[in-house]
Write a protein that holds these residues in place. Structure first.
Motif, PDB file in Angstrom:
ATOM      1  N   ASP A  53       0.814  -1.271   0.078  1.00 42.74           N
ATOM      2  CA  ASP A  53       0.117  -0.021   0.091  1.00 42.74           C
ATOM      3  C   ASP A  53       0.876   1.256  -0.018  1.00 42.74           C
ATOM      4  O   ASP A  53       1.793   1.191   0.799  1.00 42.74           O
ATOM      5  N   GLY A  54       0.550   2.283  -0.742  1.00 43.07           N
ATOM      6  CA  GLY A  54       1.379   3.416  -1.002  1.00 43.07           C
ATOM      7  C   GLY A  54       2.282   3.490  -2.071  1.00 43.07           C
ATOM      8  O   GLY A  54       3.025   4.666  -2.225  1.00 43.07           O
ATOM      9  N   ASP A  55       2.594   2.294  -2.698  1.00 47.58           N
ATOM     10  CA  ASP A  55       3.667   2.378  -3.550  1.00 47.58           C
ATOM     11  C   ASP A  55       2.990   3.148  -4.969  1.00 47.58           C
ATOM     12  O   ASP A  55       1.802   2.902  -5.166  1.00 47.58           O
ATOM     13  N   LEU A  56       4.046   3.512  -5.815  1.00 44.51           N
ATOM     14  CA  LEU A  56       3.309   4.352  -6.995  1.00 44.51           C
ATOM     15  C   LEU A  56       3.895   3.187  -7.973  1.00 44.51           C
ATOM     16  O   LEU A  56       5.143   2.905  -8.215  1.00 44.51           O
ATOM     17  N   LEU A  57       3.233   2.814  -8.963  1.00 44.03           N
ATOM     18  CA  LEU A  57       3.284   1.752  -9.943  1.00 44.03           C
ATOM     19  C   LEU A  57       3.530   2.441 -11.346  1.00 44.03           C
ATOM     20  O   LEU A  57       2.644   3.589 -11.375  1.00 44.03           O
ATOM     21  N   TRP A  58       4.602   2.378 -11.745  1.00 45.25           N
ATOM     22  CA  TRP A  58       4.860   3.153 -13.187  1.00 45.25           C
ATOM     23  C   TRP A  58       5.241   2.335 -14.521  1.00 45.25           C
ATOM     24  O   TRP A  58       6.212   1.521 -14.355  1.00 45.25           O
ATOM     25  N   ALA A  59       4.285   2.047 -15.287  1.00 46.85           N
ATOM     26  CA  ALA A  59       4.785   1.299 -16.485  1.00 46.85           C
ATOM     27  C   ALA A  59       5.740   1.488 -17.312  1.00 46.85           C
ATOM     28  O   ALA A  59       5.982   2.706 -17.747  1.00 46.85           O
ATOM     29  N   ARG A  60       6.757   0.402 -17.370  1.00 48.61           N
ATOM     30  CA  ARG A  60       8.137   0.743 -18.052  1.00 48.61           C
ATOM     31  C   ARG A  60       7.809   0.553 -19.406  1.00 48.61           C
ATOM     32  O   ARG A  60       9.032   0.752 -20.268  1.00 48.61           O
ATOM     33  N   THR A  82       6.572  -0.113 -23.529  1.00 53.49           N
ATOM     34  CA  THR A  82       5.836   0.366 -24.580  1.00 53.49           C
ATOM     35  C   THR A  82       4.661  -0.282 -24.912  1.00 53.49           C
ATOM     36  O   THR A  82       4.796  -1.549 -25.038  1.00 53.49           O
ATOM     37  N   PRO A  83       3.472   0.337 -25.381  1.00 58.56           N
ATOM     38  CA  PRO A  83       3.314   1.647 -25.206  1.00 58.56           C
ATOM     39  C   PRO A  83       2.628   2.073 -24.136  1.00 58.56           C
ATOM     40  O   PRO A  83       2.094   3.040 -23.965  1.00 58.56           O
ATOM     41  N   CYS A  84       2.544   1.156 -22.978  1.00 60.19           N
ATOM     42  CA  CYS A  84       1.807   1.579 -21.839  1.00 60.19           C
ATOM     43  C   CYS A  84       2.462   2.789 -20.995  1.00 60.19           C
ATOM     44  O   CYS A  84       1.590   3.734 -20.351  1.00 60.19           O
ATOM     45  N   MET A  85       3.893   2.794 -21.367  1.00 54.06           N
ATOM     46  CA  MET A  85       4.500   4.070 -20.494  1.00 54.06           C
ATOM     47  C   MET A  85       4.130   5.300 -21.206  1.00 54.06           C
ATOM     48  O   MET A  85       3.756   6.438 -20.448  1.00 54.06           O
ATOM     49  N   GLN A  86       4.361   5.355 -22.466  1.00 53.03           N
ATOM     50  CA  GLN A  86       3.628   6.448 -23.093  1.00 53.03           C
ATOM     51  C   GLN A  86       2.299   6.905 -22.931  1.00 53.03           C
ATOM     52  O   GLN A  86       1.850   8.268 -23.105  1.00 53.03           O
ATOM     53  N   ASN A  87       1.499   6.053 -22.748  1.00 58.06           N
ATOM     54  CA  ASN A  87      -0.078   6.275 -22.371  1.00 58.06           C
ATOM     55  C   ASN A  87      -0.117   6.786 -20.803  1.00 58.06           C
ATOM     56  O   ASN A  87      -1.289   7.139 -20.617  1.00 58.06           O
ATOM     57  N   VAL A 128       8.216  14.275 -19.214  1.00 63.86           N
ATOM     58  CA  VAL A 128       8.921  13.260 -18.729  1.00 63.86           C
ATOM     59  C   VAL A 128       8.552  12.188 -19.737  1.00 63.86           C
ATOM     60  O   VAL A 128       9.687  11.363 -20.014  1.00 63.86           O
ATOM     61  N   LEU A 129       7.422  11.814 -19.991  1.00 67.44           N
ATOM     62  CA  LEU A 129       7.033  10.708 -20.891  1.00 67.44           C
ATOM     63  C   LEU A 129       7.678  10.616 -22.186  1.00 67.44           C
ATOM     64  O   LEU A 129       8.294   9.671 -22.544  1.00 67.44           O
ATOM     65  N   ASN A 130       7.637  11.875 -22.760  1.00 64.07           N
ATOM     66  CA  ASN A 130       8.455  11.874 -24.094  1.00 64.07           C
ATOM     67  C   ASN A 130       9.861  11.646 -24.141  1.00 64.07           C
ATOM     68  O   ASN A 130      10.414  11.165 -24.797  1.00 64.07           O
ATOM     69  N   SER A 131      10.384  12.323 -23.014  1.00 61.98           N
ATOM     70  CA  SER A 131      11.949  12.200 -22.880  1.00 61.98           C
ATOM     71  C   SER A 131      12.202  10.659 -22.588  1.00 61.98           C
ATOM     72  O   SER A 131      13.278  10.220 -22.965  1.00 61.98           O
ATOM     73  N   ALA A 132      11.360  10.020 -21.849  1.00 64.02           N
ATOM     74  CA  ALA A 132      11.665   8.611 -21.552  1.00 64.02           C
ATOM     75  C   ALA A 132      11.858   7.516 -22.652  1.00 64.02           C
ATOM     76  O   ALA A 132      12.443   6.582 -22.636  1.00 64.02           O
ATOM     77  N   LYS A 133      11.323   8.036 -23.741  1.00 63.82           N
ATOM     78  CA  LYS A 133      11.196   7.322 -24.745  1.00 63.82           C
ATOM     79  C   LYS A 133      12.580   6.945 -25.362  1.00 63.82           C
ATOM     80  O   LYS A 133      12.997   6.247 -26.000  1.00 63.82           O
ATOM     81  N   SER A 134      13.339   8.167 -25.206  1.00 67.57           N
ATOM     82  CA  SER A 134      14.664   7.943 -25.821  1.00 67.57           C
ATOM     83  C   SER A 134      15.784   7.278 -24.974  1.00 67.57           C
ATOM     84  O   SER A 134      16.851   6.860 -25.392  1.00 67.57           O
ATOM     85  N   GLN A 174      10.332  -2.626 -25.863  1.00 63.81           N
ATOM     86  CA  GLN A 174      10.846  -1.674 -25.485  1.00 63.81           C
ATOM     87  C   GLN A 174      10.725  -1.161 -24.108  1.00 63.81           C
ATOM     88  O   GLN A 174       9.442  -1.024 -23.721  1.00 63.81           O
ATOM     89  N   ARG A 175      11.575  -0.898 -23.015  1.00 66.81           N
ATOM     90  CA  ARG A 175      11.436  -0.632 -21.665  1.00 66.81           C
ATOM     91  C   ARG A 175      12.234   0.489 -21.240  1.00 66.81           C
ATOM     92  O   ARG A 175      13.426   0.528 -21.736  1.00 66.81           O
ATOM     93  N   VAL A 176      11.811   1.348 -20.179  1.00 63.12           N
ATOM     94  CA  VAL A 176      12.334   2.332 -19.538  1.00 63.12           C
ATOM     95  C   VAL A 176      13.175   1.763 -18.458  1.00 63.12           C
ATOM     96  O   VAL A 176      12.556   0.989 -17.758  1.00 63.12           O
ATOM     97  N   PRO A 177      14.651   1.819 -18.489  1.00 60.27           N
ATOM     98  CA  PRO A 177      15.428   1.400 -17.465  1.00 60.27           C
ATOM     99  C   PRO A 177      15.234   1.929 -15.840  1.00 60.27           C
ATOM    100  O   PRO A 177      14.766   3.118 -16.123  1.00 60.27           O
TER     101      PRO A 177
END
Length: 466
Positions: free
Chosen positions: A332-339, A341-346, A389-395, A404-407
């Motif tokens: 509880d309280g954790d932030l889940l962030w999809a790493r 594609t395409p879930c991250m960009q969305n 941030v999301l657009n920068s993460a794509k690179s 593809q995944r964001v490290p």
């Protein structure tokens, strides 16, 4: 089509018999409103086969028909030498076009001025329309009703993935035909005031209102982006694809990637000090269920359970510790962030809270962020859903094009503004209010779309209690 029933025997007029399939006769009895005359589609549509031979060196427009009455649009413009099928057909504005493969998905529409003169293959049918009998947009609405779609499914033949609508059955189907307009209604002595023109206009008006509500939501989302950056004093103009010479202090280098500059300066604030996320939060902390009973209930949150529109968990499914092996575990309280594609960009990310027994598990494609402050976690969530941030993460993607995944290092080294907690809380509350307004606009859009369809169907079809 009229069918009389006598226990187990069904009767049908020979004049209305245009398919010898027993299943077709029993299943495809349309419940159209009998106040209007029924007219076969073939009475006002005539197949048009204007042939064209594709020539190398010339360019051609190609079309796509969106399903569920989504309309006819320009697919692309291609050179003849890139087009394999050389014998095709041309279409013109105002014609009615059908995808014989996707008819069962509602792929019908009216050819627009944008695609006038475009080419189509034999997988599409184009028809000239008798405008003295029917408004083609009215026909589009009829052909995308659930009952008509079911007819197309029954009348399509072929292999599992390539079902083709049978043209003769399509043209022989009878549909209710109200007067074209008020003048025709008067001539025909129909006092209802229901005309094709009116039905189309009322439908289009509700769809227009639905689209406006959707645009309002998009505009409010853009307002959030601007508000957040202004409040934080961020004026980042750095492009992840910018060219030329760039400099970074040696003490700020975490790796030798030329992309590193972005994480240092992307959210640089002129108002507040910046800190890297790894200095204020844990990224992918160890979370073990090994000391817990296998029968202990927990929440299961696959990627599909997170809304990319609202940034919230839509559904906390019920699971057990015994089923969590191989999944990402969180508290509880954790932030889940999809790493991935395409879930991250969305923007698929959410703060999990109120989970069964305070624990959960889900997709292995989550990065998890944990802090000791609810306000800080909510603040991080806002920043990490920001398009900058999301657009920068794509690179920073690693892996193959399809996976593809964001490290983890991207999040660790991302430098963010650190305003006082009271400022964070004010930003969070303001954006929360704006997002509630966005939810209302999106809900209104969906309601109006549904109402437009239901209002049309309530007139064309018999009431459900008949």
């Amino acid at each position: 089509m009229e069918v009389a029933t006598m226990q187990n025997i069904n009767f049908i007029k020979f004049s209305q018999l245009y398919n010898w399939s027993v299943q077709y006769l029993l299943d495809e009895q349309f419940s159209y409103n009998q106040d209007f005359p029924l007219v076969a589609i073939g009475k006002f549509l005539k197949r048009n086969k204007t042939n064209i031979l594709i020539e190398n060196g010339k360019t051609y427009k190609r079309v796509t028909i969106k399903t569920n009455n989504g309309g006819v649009y320009l697919r692309d413009i291609a050179k003849g030498d890139k087009i394999g099928t050389k014998k095709q057909f041309t279409i013109k504005s105002g014609q009615f076009i059908v995808s014989k493969i996707d008819a069962r998905n509602g792929a019908f529409g009216v050819v627009t001025d944008e695609v006038d003169g475009a080419i189509i293959t034999g997988n599409f049918w184009t028809f000239d329309v008798d405008y003295n009998l029917i408004n083609p947009h009215y026909l589009s609405l009829i052909t995308t009703t659930p009952e008509f779609i079911r007819f197309c499914e029954k009348s399509s033949t072929g292999t599992t993935n390539r079902h083709y609508l049978q043209q003769d059955l399509f043209l022989e189907v009878q549909i209710p035909l109200p007067p074209l307009n008020e003048a025709d209604a008067i001539k025909q002595g129909i006092p209802t005031g229901i005309t094709q023109e009116k039905l189309v206009a009322e439908y289009n008006q509700k769809i227009k209102e639905a689209e406006q509500a959707k645009q309002n939501a998009i505009d409010k989302e853009a307002e959030i982006e601007t508000y957040l950056l202004n409040e934080l004093g961020v004026k980042s103009t750095l492009s992840v694809n910018s060219k030329g010479l760039r400099f970074i202090k040696f003490k700020d280098i975490d790796d030798w990637s030329t992309k590193q500059t972005d994480t240092n300066n992307l959210l640089f604030s002129s108002k507040f000090n910046n800190k890297r996320i790894k200095e204020i939060a844990e990224i992918n902390p160890t979370t073990s269920f090994s000391q817990l009973s296998n029968d202990l209930e927990a929440s299961f949150i696959p990627m599909t359970n997170i809304s990319d529109v609202d940034g919230e968990v839509k559904l906390y499914s019920l699971g057990k510790v015994s089923l969590s092996s191989g999944y990402t575990k969180f508290e509880d309280g954790d932030l889940l962030w999809a790493r991935i594609t395409p879930c991250m960009q969305n923007g698929k990310s959410a703060i999990v809270q109120g989970m069964k027994n305070g624990i959960g598990y889900g997709s292995t494609e989550y990065h998890r962020i944990r802090t000791n402050s609810k306000i800080l976690t909510k603040y991080l969530h806002l920043l990490l859903r920001n398009n900058l941030v999301l657009n920068s993460a794509k690179s920073y993607f690693t892996g193959s094009s399809g996976q593809q995944r964001v490290p983890k290092s991207f999040l660790e080294n991302l430098s963010i503004p650190m305003p006082p907690e009271l400022v964070m809380e004010n930003i969070i509350n303001t954006i929360h209010q704006k997002r509630e307004e966005i939810k209302l606009e999106n809900k209104l859009s969906k309601t109006l779309q549904k109402q437009a369809i239901e209002d049309f169907e309530n007139i064309i079809f018999k009431p459900k209690n008949e």
